[in-house]
Motif scaffolding. Structure first.
Motif, mmCIF file in Angstrom:
data_model
loop_
_atom_site.group_PDB
_atom_site.id
_atom_site.type_symbol
_atom_site.label_atom_id
_atom_site.label_comp_id
_atom_site.label_asym_id
_atom_site.label_seq_id
_atom_site.Cartn_x
_atom_site.Cartn_y
_atom_site.Cartn_z
ATOM 1 N N UNK A 117 16.708 5.007 -11.374
ATOM 2 C CA UNK A 117 15.563 4.233 -12.012
ATOM 3 C C UNK A 117 16.141 2.661 -12.351
ATOM 4 N N UNK A 118 17.511 2.570 -12.476
ATOM 5 C CA UNK A 118 17.982 1.108 -12.581
ATOM 6 C C UNK A 118 17.446 0.307 -11.303
ATOM 7 N N UNK A 119 17.910 0.840 -10.303
ATOM 8 C CA UNK A 119 17.679 0.241 -8.997
ATOM 9 C C UNK A 119 16.216 0.048 -8.945
ATOM 10 N N UNK A 120 15.366 0.897 -8.959
ATOM 11 C CA UNK A 120 13.945 0.752 -8.722
ATOM 12 C C UNK A 120 13.151 -0.283 -9.848
ATOM 13 N N UNK A 121 13.821 -0.045 -10.921
ATOM 14 C CA UNK A 121 13.352 -1.136 -12.125
ATOM 15 C C UNK A 121 13.523 -2.428 -11.652
ATOM 16 N N UNK A 122 14.833 -2.794 -11.530
ATOM 17 C CA UNK A 122 15.398 -4.100 -10.913
ATOM 18 C C UNK A 122 14.643 -4.537 -9.750
ATOM 19 N N UNK A 123 14.451 -3.715 -8.804
ATOM 20 C CA UNK A 123 13.569 -3.974 -7.802
ATOM 21 C C UNK A 123 12.136 -4.553 -7.991
ATOM 22 N N UNK A 124 11.628 -3.536 -8.839
ATOM 23 C CA UNK A 124 10.195 -4.060 -9.409
ATOM 24 C C UNK A 124 10.278 -5.423 -9.900
ATOM 25 N N UNK A 179 0.767 -1.016 -0.008
ATOM 26 C CA UNK A 179 0.169 -0.077 0.001
ATOM 27 C C UNK A 179 0.816 1.173 -0.018
ATOM 28 N N UNK A 180 2.099 1.344 0.778
ATOM 29 C CA UNK A 180 2.721 2.395 0.906
ATOM 30 C C UNK A 180 3.564 2.504 -0.320
ATOM 31 N N UNK A 181 4.113 1.330 -1.035
ATOM 32 C CA UNK A 181 4.941 1.216 -2.094
ATOM 33 C C UNK A 181 4.235 2.056 -3.389
ATOM 34 N N UNK A 182 3.028 2.073 -3.289
ATOM 35 C CA UNK A 182 2.272 2.894 -4.348
ATOM 36 C C UNK A 182 2.874 4.335 -4.602
ATOM 37 N N UNK A 183 3.373 4.749 -3.540
ATOM 38 C CA UNK A 183 3.986 6.043 -3.463
ATOM 39 C C UNK A 183 5.134 6.164 -4.407
ATOM 40 N N UNK A 190 4.624 -3.950 -7.661
ATOM 41 C CA UNK A 190 6.143 -4.125 -8.044
ATOM 42 C C UNK A 190 6.108 -4.132 -9.768
ATOM 43 N N UNK A 191 5.201 -4.347 -10.335
ATOM 44 C CA UNK A 191 5.002 -4.418 -11.878
ATOM 45 C C UNK A 191 4.812 -3.029 -12.233
ATOM 46 N N UNK A 192 4.101 -2.215 -11.359
ATOM 47 C CA UNK A 192 3.970 -0.671 -11.738
ATOM 48 C C UNK A 192 5.278 0.098 -11.493
ATOM 49 N N UNK A 193 6.162 -0.350 -10.529
ATOM 50 C CA UNK A 193 7.353 0.097 -9.968
ATOM 51 C C UNK A 193 8.486 -0.085 -11.144
ATOM 52 N N UNK A 194 8.457 -1.292 -11.505
ATOM 53 C CA UNK A 194 9.300 -1.811 -12.529
ATOM 54 C C UNK A 194 9.046 -1.037 -13.752
ATOM 55 N N UNK A 195 7.633 -1.240 -14.273
ATOM 56 C CA UNK A 195 7.439 -0.433 -15.626
ATOM 57 C C UNK A 195 7.743 1.117 -15.732
ATOM 58 N N UNK A 196 7.378 1.723 -14.683
ATOM 59 C CA UNK A 196 7.553 3.350 -14.784
ATOM 60 C C UNK A 196 8.956 3.460 -14.782
ATOM 61 N N UNK A 197 10.002 2.773 -14.281
ATOM 62 C CA UNK A 197 11.127 3.135 -14.203
ATOM 63 C C UNK A 197 11.965 2.505 -15.311
ATOM 64 N N UNK A 198 11.405 1.498 -16.111
ATOM 65 C CA UNK A 198 12.077 1.049 -17.231
ATOM 66 C C UNK A 198 11.436 2.201 -18.209
ATOM 67 N N UNK A 199 10.351 2.877 -18.066
ATOM 68 C CA UNK A 199 10.000 3.804 -19.149
ATOM 69 C C UNK A 199 11.086 5.058 -18.947
ATOM 70 N N UNK A 200 11.309 5.442 -17.859
ATOM 71 C CA UNK A 200 12.056 6.494 -17.542
ATOM 72 C C UNK A 200 13.680 5.998 -18.163
ATOM 73 N N UNK A 201 14.148 4.929 -17.896
ATOM 74 C CA UNK A 201 15.474 4.588 -18.675
ATOM 75 C C UNK A 201 15.605 4.589 -20.122
ATOM 76 N N UNK A 202 14.025 4.145 -20.536
ATOM 77 C CA UNK A 202 14.338 4.286 -22.267
ATOM 78 C C UNK A 202 14.397 5.911 -22.545
ATOM 79 N N UNK A 249 5.205 8.668 -7.635
ATOM 80 C CA UNK A 249 6.360 9.659 -7.699
ATOM 81 C C UNK A 249 6.768 9.384 -9.332
ATOM 82 N N UNK A 250 6.737 8.123 -9.878
ATOM 83 C CA UNK A 250 7.486 7.867 -11.039
ATOM 84 C C UNK A 250 6.630 8.268 -12.157
ATOM 85 N N UNK A 251 5.124 8.298 -12.044
ATOM 86 C CA UNK A 251 4.324 9.018 -12.751
ATOM 87 C C UNK A 251 4.513 10.525 -12.983
ATOM 88 N N UNK A 252 4.779 10.986 -11.850
ATOM 89 C CA UNK A 252 4.814 12.518 -11.532
ATOM 90 C C UNK A 252 6.303 12.730 -12.408
#
Length: 126
Positions: free
Chosen positions: A65-72, A40-44, A93-105, A48-51
């Motif tokens: 972003x690499x660390x967060x994508x790997x974690x996700x 629930x708290x990880x949605x923060x 975690x799918x969303x944490x990974x996806x948002x950060x992969x998007x930023x890495x791209x 933040x990634x969407x922001x």
């Protein structure tokens, strides 16, 4: 001390949880456990990634972003092999990974554009 407070809060909440929400309340990954509150708290992190979508690509932290994508990615997998399976943890975690992969791209594309512009500048200066 905090354990006593937690038990008192849960005991008080037990009395007011409607019958229809009892299965969720009593679930092994329900609100009485860390399995509920951690995701629930990880949605923060997702918010933040969407922001950060409007953040200029040159200001993206590739290491963060690499660390967060790997974690996700890692925790998405882990959430499906633990017992009880934690679908809430999986989805966040799918969303944490996806948002950060998007930023890495975005960062990669920006860096490639900068290299190309630098190469074109050096050619035009010759």
């Amino acid at each position: 001390m905090s354990s006593a407070v937690y038990k008192a809060v849960i005991s008080a909440a037990d009395k007011v949880v409607p019958r229809g929400l009892r299965p969720l309340w009593e679930h092994p990954a329900g609100p009485k456990t860390i399995f509920f509150w951690a995701p629930a708290f990880k949605w923060g992190l997702v918010i933040a990634g969407i922001g950060d979508i409007t953040r200029p690509a040159e200001k993206i932290s590739i290491s963060q972003c690499s660390a967060l994508a790997a974690t996700g990615i890692v925790w998405s997998r882990y959430s499906l092999v633990i017992i009880p399976k934690n679908w809430s943890l999986f989805s966040v975690n799918v969303f944490v990974g996806a948002t950060n992969i998007y930023h890495l791209v975005r960062a990669f594309i920006y860096q490639q554009e900068q290299k190309k512009a630098l190469k074109n500048d050096s050619i035009s200066d010759s």
